[in-house]
Design a protein around this motif. Structure first.
Motif, PDB file in Angstrom:
ATOM      1  N   HIS A   1      -3.721  -4.681 -11.746  1.00  0.00           N
ATOM      2  CA  HIS A   1      -2.745  -5.773 -11.685  1.00  0.00           C
ATOM      3  C   HIS A   1      -2.651  -6.406 -13.065  1.00  0.00           C
ATOM      4  CE1 HIS A   1      -0.226  -9.042 -10.605  1.00  0.00           C
ATOM      5  NE2 HIS A   1      -0.297  -8.808  -9.321  1.00  0.00           N
TER       6      HIS A   1
ATOM      7  N   HIS B   1       4.462  -9.017 -12.428  1.00  0.00           N
ATOM      8  CA  HIS B   1       5.480  -9.945 -11.931  1.00  0.00           C
ATOM      9  C   HIS B   1       6.581 -10.002 -12.987  1.00  0.00           C
ATOM     10  CE1 HIS B   1       1.976 -12.161  -9.694  1.00  0.00           C
ATOM     11  NE2 HIS B   1       2.128 -10.915  -9.316  1.00  0.00           N
TER      12      HIS B   1
ATOM     13  N   GLU C   1       6.836  -5.917  -8.993  1.00  0.00           N
ATOM     14  CA  GLU C   1       6.424  -6.342  -7.650  1.00  0.00           C
ATOM     15  C   GLU C   1       7.487  -7.244  -7.026  1.00  0.00           C
ATOM     16  OE1 GLU C   1       2.534  -8.188  -7.762  1.00  0.00           O
ATOM     17  OE2 GLU C   1       2.846  -9.210  -5.854  1.00  0.00           O
TER      18      GLU C   1
ATOM     19  N   HIS D   1       1.232  -4.426  -1.402  1.00  0.00           N
ATOM     20  CA  HIS D   1       0.293  -5.522  -1.170  1.00  0.00           C
ATOM     21  C   HIS D   1       0.581  -6.053   0.221  1.00  0.00           C
ATOM     22  CE1 HIS D   1      -0.052  -6.551  -5.751  1.00  0.00           C
ATOM     23  NE2 HIS D   1      -0.701  -5.451  -5.428  1.00  0.00           N
TER      24      HIS D   1
ATOM     25  N   GLU E   1      -4.626  -8.556  -0.472  1.00  0.00           N
ATOM     26  CA  GLU E   1      -4.775  -9.728  -1.343  1.00  0.00           C
ATOM     27  C   GLU E   1      -5.203 -10.931  -0.516  1.00  0.00           C
ATOM     28  OE1 GLU E   1      -0.984 -10.077  -3.394  1.00  0.00           O
ATOM     29  OE2 GLU E   1      -1.936  -9.288  -5.197  1.00  0.00           O
TER      30      GLU E   1
HETATM   31 ZN   LIG Z   1       1.053  -9.739  -7.845  1.00  0.00          ZN
END
Ligand SMILES: [Zn+2]
Length: 288
Positions: A73, A112, A152, A221, A266
Protein backbone atom coordinates in the motif's frame (compact mmCIF):
# COMPACT_ATOMS: atom_id res chain seq x y z
CA UNK A 1 1.97 -18.06 -8.21
CA UNK A 2 -1.30 -19.78 -9.03
CA UNK A 3 -4.54 -17.84 -8.92
CA UNK A 4 -7.24 -18.71 -6.46
CA UNK A 5 -9.09 -16.54 -3.98
CA UNK A 6 -6.57 -15.33 -1.43
CA UNK A 7 -6.99 -13.59 1.90
CA UNK A 8 -4.65 -11.62 4.11
CA UNK A 9 -4.18 -8.59 6.34
CA UNK A 10 -3.33 -4.97 5.49
CA UNK A 11 -0.17 -4.57 7.50
CA UNK A 12 1.33 -6.51 10.39
CA UNK A 13 -1.32 -8.03 12.70
CA UNK A 14 -1.15 -6.88 16.35
CA UNK A 15 -0.40 -10.40 17.60
CA UNK A 16 2.65 -10.66 15.34
CA UNK A 17 3.89 -7.37 16.77
CA UNK A 18 3.47 -8.68 20.30
CA UNK A 19 5.54 -11.69 19.27
CA UNK A 20 8.20 -9.22 18.07
CA UNK A 21 8.16 -10.88 14.66
CA UNK A 22 10.56 -9.45 12.09
CA UNK A 23 9.32 -8.58 8.62
CA UNK A 24 10.71 -11.78 7.15
CA UNK A 25 8.81 -13.85 9.76
CA UNK A 26 5.47 -12.50 8.54
CA UNK A 27 4.84 -14.83 5.56
CA UNK A 28 5.24 -18.03 7.60
CA UNK A 29 3.05 -16.63 10.39
CA UNK A 30 0.40 -15.74 7.82
CA UNK A 31 0.64 -19.22 6.33
CA UNK A 32 0.19 -20.75 9.81
CA UNK A 33 -3.11 -18.89 10.09
CA UNK A 34 -4.20 -20.45 6.80
CA UNK A 35 -3.97 -17.10 5.01
CA UNK A 36 -2.05 -16.45 1.79
CA UNK A 37 -1.73 -12.72 1.10
CA UNK A 38 -0.04 -9.78 2.81
CA UNK A 39 -0.23 -6.08 2.04
CA UNK A 40 2.88 -4.25 3.20
CA UNK A 41 1.99 -0.78 4.48
CA UNK A 42 4.23 1.94 3.05
CA UNK A 43 1.59 4.52 3.87
CA UNK A 44 3.89 6.98 5.65
CA UNK A 45 6.63 6.96 3.03
CA UNK A 46 8.16 10.05 1.50
CA UNK A 47 10.26 10.38 -1.64
CA UNK A 48 12.65 7.49 -0.86
CA UNK A 49 11.97 3.84 0.02
CA UNK A 50 11.96 3.60 3.81
CA UNK A 51 13.25 0.07 3.91
CA UNK A 52 16.51 -1.54 2.89
CA UNK A 53 16.69 -3.52 -0.31
CA UNK A 54 18.03 -6.58 1.57
CA UNK A 55 15.05 -6.46 3.92
CA UNK A 56 12.64 -6.36 0.97
CA UNK A 57 14.46 -9.24 -0.72
CA UNK A 58 14.26 -11.36 2.43
CA UNK A 59 10.52 -10.75 2.55
CA UNK A 60 10.28 -11.77 -1.10
CA UNK A 61 12.05 -15.09 -0.43
CA UNK A 62 9.89 -15.93 2.57
CA UNK A 63 6.71 -14.95 0.72
CA UNK A 64 7.66 -17.26 -2.12
CA UNK A 65 8.55 -20.11 0.22
CA UNK A 66 5.19 -19.81 1.96
CA UNK A 67 3.14 -19.05 -1.16
CA UNK A 68 2.01 -15.69 0.20
CA UNK A 69 0.89 -13.08 -2.36
CA UNK A 70 2.48 -9.68 -1.71
CA UNK A 71 1.12 -6.23 -2.42
CA UNK A 72 2.22 -2.85 -1.12
CA UNK A 73 0.00 0.00 0.00
CA UNK A 74 1.62 3.22 -1.21
CA UNK A 75 2.06 6.51 0.58
CA UNK A 76 -0.95 8.46 1.79
CA UNK A 77 0.94 11.64 0.85
CA UNK A 78 -0.08 11.46 -2.77
CA UNK A 79 -2.40 13.74 -4.72
CA UNK A 80 -2.30 13.44 -8.48
CA UNK A 81 -5.01 16.09 -8.94
CA UNK A 82 -3.35 19.02 -7.18
CA UNK A 83 -1.00 21.87 -8.11
CA UNK A 84 2.01 21.04 -10.23
CA UNK A 85 4.50 20.86 -7.34
CA UNK A 86 2.23 18.51 -5.40
CA UNK A 87 1.77 16.26 -8.42
CA UNK A 88 5.54 16.14 -9.01
CA UNK A 89 6.21 15.19 -5.36
CA UNK A 90 3.43 12.58 -5.58
CA UNK A 91 5.09 11.01 -8.63
CA UNK A 92 8.34 10.62 -6.69
CA UNK A 93 6.53 9.07 -3.74
CA UNK A 94 4.70 6.54 -5.90
CA UNK A 95 7.95 5.66 -7.68
CA UNK A 96 9.69 5.15 -4.31
CA UNK A 97 6.90 2.73 -3.38
CA UNK A 98 7.11 0.97 -6.76
CA UNK A 99 10.88 0.60 -6.33
CA UNK A 100 10.45 -1.24 -3.03
CA UNK A 101 7.56 -3.25 -4.47
CA UNK A 102 9.88 -4.43 -7.26
CA UNK A 103 12.53 -5.40 -4.67
CA UNK A 104 10.03 -7.58 -2.78
CA UNK A 105 8.23 -8.80 -5.95
CA UNK A 106 4.95 -7.32 -4.78
CA UNK A 107 2.34 -7.54 -7.54
CA UNK A 108 0.73 -4.15 -7.11
CA UNK A 109 1.27 -0.77 -5.47
CA UNK A 110 -2.11 0.37 -4.20
CA UNK A 111 -2.59 4.14 -4.01
CA UNK A 112 -5.21 6.81 -3.40
CA UNK A 113 -5.40 8.93 -6.58
CA UNK A 114 -6.09 12.31 -4.97
CA UNK A 115 -8.72 14.88 -4.07
CA UNK A 116 -10.69 17.08 -6.46
CA UNK A 117 -9.82 20.33 -4.67
CA UNK A 118 -10.81 23.24 -6.91
CA UNK A 119 -10.86 21.12 -10.04
CA UNK A 120 -13.95 19.63 -11.63
CA UNK A 121 -14.03 15.82 -11.43
CA UNK A 122 -13.26 15.66 -15.16
CA UNK A 123 -10.24 17.98 -14.89
CA UNK A 124 -8.97 16.14 -11.81
CA UNK A 125 -9.24 12.82 -13.64
CA UNK A 126 -7.29 14.19 -16.62
CA UNK A 127 -4.54 15.62 -14.43
CA UNK A 128 -4.31 12.31 -12.60
CA UNK A 129 -4.13 10.07 -15.66
CA UNK A 130 -1.48 12.28 -17.24
CA UNK A 131 0.63 12.12 -14.07
CA UNK A 132 0.23 8.33 -13.93
CA UNK A 133 1.44 7.99 -17.51
CA UNK A 134 4.61 9.83 -16.44
CA UNK A 135 4.99 7.55 -13.42
CA UNK A 136 4.74 4.44 -15.59
CA UNK A 137 7.23 5.81 -18.11
CA UNK A 138 9.60 6.58 -15.26
CA UNK A 139 9.16 3.17 -13.68
CA UNK A 140 10.02 1.47 -16.96
CA UNK A 141 13.11 3.63 -17.43
CA UNK A 142 14.20 2.63 -13.90
CA UNK A 143 13.78 -1.05 -14.78
CA UNK A 144 10.62 -1.55 -12.68
CA UNK A 145 8.81 -3.97 -14.96
CA UNK A 146 6.85 -6.36 -12.79
CA UNK A 147 4.84 -4.02 -10.58
CA UNK A 148 1.44 -2.64 -11.48
CA UNK A 149 0.06 0.55 -10.03
CA UNK A 150 -3.35 0.18 -8.46
CA UNK A 151 -5.79 3.10 -8.22
CA UNK A 152 -8.15 2.37 -5.35
CA UNK A 153 -11.87 3.17 -5.19
CA UNK A 154 -12.22 5.80 -2.47
CA UNK A 155 -14.77 6.26 0.29
CA UNK A 156 -15.21 10.03 0.54
CA UNK A 157 -17.08 12.21 -1.90
CA UNK A 158 -14.23 14.76 -2.18
CA UNK A 159 -11.75 12.08 -3.29
CA UNK A 160 -11.10 11.08 -6.90
CA UNK A 161 -11.92 7.38 -6.98
CA UNK A 162 -15.52 6.53 -7.80
CA UNK A 163 -15.78 3.14 -9.48
CA UNK A 164 -16.05 4.81 -12.89
CA UNK A 165 -13.03 7.04 -12.25
CA UNK A 166 -10.89 4.10 -11.13
CA UNK A 167 -12.04 2.16 -14.21
CA UNK A 168 -11.19 5.13 -16.42
CA UNK A 169 -7.64 5.31 -14.98
CA UNK A 170 -7.21 1.60 -15.65
CA UNK A 171 -8.46 2.02 -19.22
CA UNK A 172 -6.20 4.95 -20.04
CA UNK A 173 -2.96 4.11 -18.21
CA UNK A 174 -0.74 1.08 -18.92
CA UNK A 175 0.36 -1.29 -16.17
CA UNK A 176 -2.53 -0.55 -13.90
CA UNK A 177 -4.40 -2.97 -11.66
CA UNK A 178 -7.89 -2.05 -10.48
CA UNK A 179 -8.17 -2.01 -6.69
CA UNK A 180 -11.76 -2.33 -5.53
CA UNK A 181 -12.29 -1.29 -1.95
CA UNK A 182 -15.85 -2.57 -1.53
CA UNK A 183 -16.35 -0.79 1.78
CA UNK A 184 -15.26 2.52 0.25
CA UNK A 185 -17.81 2.11 -2.55
CA UNK A 186 -20.42 1.27 0.08
CA UNK A 187 -19.59 4.39 2.12
CA UNK A 188 -19.22 6.72 -0.85
CA UNK A 189 -22.71 5.86 -2.05
CA UNK A 190 -24.05 5.73 1.50
CA UNK A 191 -24.99 2.09 1.63
CA UNK A 192 -24.75 0.91 -1.97
CA UNK A 193 -24.53 -2.85 -1.29
CA UNK A 194 -27.81 -4.16 0.04
CA UNK A 195 -28.53 -7.17 -2.16
CA UNK A 196 -26.48 -9.62 -4.19
CA UNK A 197 -27.66 -7.76 -7.31
CA UNK A 198 -25.83 -4.63 -6.08
CA UNK A 199 -22.57 -6.61 -6.05
CA UNK A 200 -23.37 -8.30 -9.36
CA UNK A 201 -23.83 -4.92 -11.05
CA UNK A 202 -20.34 -3.83 -10.01
CA UNK A 203 -18.83 -7.11 -11.21
CA UNK A 204 -20.58 -6.77 -14.57
CA UNK A 205 -19.48 -3.17 -14.95
CA UNK A 206 -15.85 -4.11 -14.34
CA UNK A 207 -16.10 -6.94 -16.86
CA UNK A 208 -17.71 -4.68 -19.48
CA UNK A 209 -15.07 -2.00 -19.09
CA UNK A 210 -11.84 -3.93 -18.43
CA UNK A 211 -12.63 -7.46 -19.60
CA UNK A 212 -13.05 -10.85 -17.97
CA UNK A 213 -9.42 -11.29 -16.89
CA UNK A 214 -9.44 -8.00 -15.02
CA UNK A 215 -12.63 -9.01 -13.24
CA UNK A 216 -11.28 -12.45 -12.33
CA UNK A 217 -8.01 -11.08 -10.98
CA UNK A 218 -9.25 -8.21 -8.83
CA UNK A 219 -7.26 -6.83 -5.98
CA UNK A 220 -9.75 -6.00 -3.22
CA UNK A 221 -10.01 -4.43 0.18
CA UNK A 222 -12.92 -5.46 2.36
CA UNK A 223 -14.16 -4.48 5.82
CA UNK A 224 -17.43 -3.32 7.29
CA UNK A 225 -17.64 0.44 7.36
CA UNK A 226 -19.41 3.30 9.11
CA UNK A 227 -20.32 6.32 6.98
CA UNK A 228 -21.86 9.79 7.10
CA UNK A 229 -23.32 11.99 4.36
CA UNK A 230 -19.74 12.70 3.19
CA UNK A 231 -18.87 9.03 2.96
CA UNK A 232 -16.42 6.93 4.95
CA UNK A 233 -16.14 7.46 8.70
CA UNK A 234 -14.33 4.39 10.06
CA UNK A 235 -13.70 0.72 9.42
CA UNK A 236 -15.62 -1.78 11.54
CA UNK A 237 -15.09 -5.45 12.26
CA UNK A 238 -17.19 -8.11 10.52
CA UNK A 239 -19.00 -9.07 13.68
CA UNK A 240 -20.27 -5.55 14.42
CA UNK A 241 -23.98 -5.56 13.67
CA UNK A 242 -25.58 -2.60 11.97
CA UNK A 243 -22.80 -1.99 9.45
CA UNK A 244 -22.33 -3.21 5.89
CA UNK A 245 -21.47 -4.46 3.44
CA UNK A 246 -22.12 -8.17 3.95
CA UNK A 247 -19.15 -10.27 2.85
CA UNK A 248 -21.37 -13.33 2.29
CA UNK A 249 -23.00 -11.61 -0.69
CA UNK A 250 -19.61 -10.89 -2.24
CA UNK A 251 -18.60 -14.52 -1.58
CA UNK A 252 -21.60 -15.64 -3.66
CA UNK A 253 -20.50 -13.33 -6.48
CA UNK A 254 -16.95 -14.75 -6.27
CA UNK A 255 -18.45 -18.21 -6.81
CA UNK A 256 -20.95 -17.14 -9.49
CA UNK A 257 -18.29 -15.40 -11.63
CA UNK A 258 -15.48 -17.84 -10.69
CA UNK A 259 -13.34 -14.96 -9.46
CA UNK A 260 -9.81 -15.40 -8.10
CA UNK A 261 -9.44 -12.17 -6.16
CA UNK A 262 -6.89 -11.17 -3.58
CA UNK A 263 -8.90 -9.89 -0.63
CA UNK A 264 -7.11 -7.75 1.91
CA UNK A 265 -8.73 -7.17 5.27
CA UNK A 266 -8.44 -3.60 6.53
CA UNK A 267 -10.60 -4.35 9.54
CA UNK A 268 -9.40 -3.18 12.97
CA UNK A 269 -8.70 -6.88 13.65
CA UNK A 270 -6.86 -7.44 10.40
CA UNK A 271 -5.94 -11.12 10.13
CA UNK A 272 -8.84 -12.36 12.28
CA UNK A 273 -11.37 -10.90 9.86
CA UNK A 274 -9.33 -12.17 6.89
CA UNK A 275 -9.74 -15.68 8.32
CA UNK A 276 -13.44 -15.08 8.87
CA UNK A 277 -13.92 -14.02 5.22
CA UNK A 278 -11.98 -17.07 4.04
CA UNK A 279 -14.30 -19.28 6.12
CA UNK A 280 -17.44 -17.57 4.82
CA UNK A 281 -16.30 -18.18 1.23
CA UNK A 282 -15.64 -21.85 2.10
CA UNK A 283 -19.12 -22.18 3.65
CA UNK A 284 -20.67 -20.77 0.50
CA UNK A 285 -18.54 -23.08 -1.68
CA UNK A 286 -19.69 -26.09 0.37
CA UNK A 287 -23.32 -25.07 -0.20
CA UNK A 288 -22.93 -24.56 -3.95
ZN1 LIG B 1 -6.18 2.50 0.70
Amino acid sequence: MDRHPRFGPAGVPPLFRLMKASLSDIPSLIREEGLDAFEYEAVQWGKKPQMRKEEAQKLKLEAKRNDVWLSLHGSYFINFCGERAIVEASKQRLIACATAAEWMSAHVVVFHPGVYGKKSPMEALKTCSKALEDVVENMLSLGIRNVRIGPETMGRTYQLGSLDEALNLCETVERTQLVVDWSHLHARDRGRFKTIEDFRKVAQRIENRLGTDALKNLHCHFTKIEFTSKGERRHRTLQEAGYGPDFRLLARIIIEFELKPVIISESPILDLDAMKMRDILQEELDKS
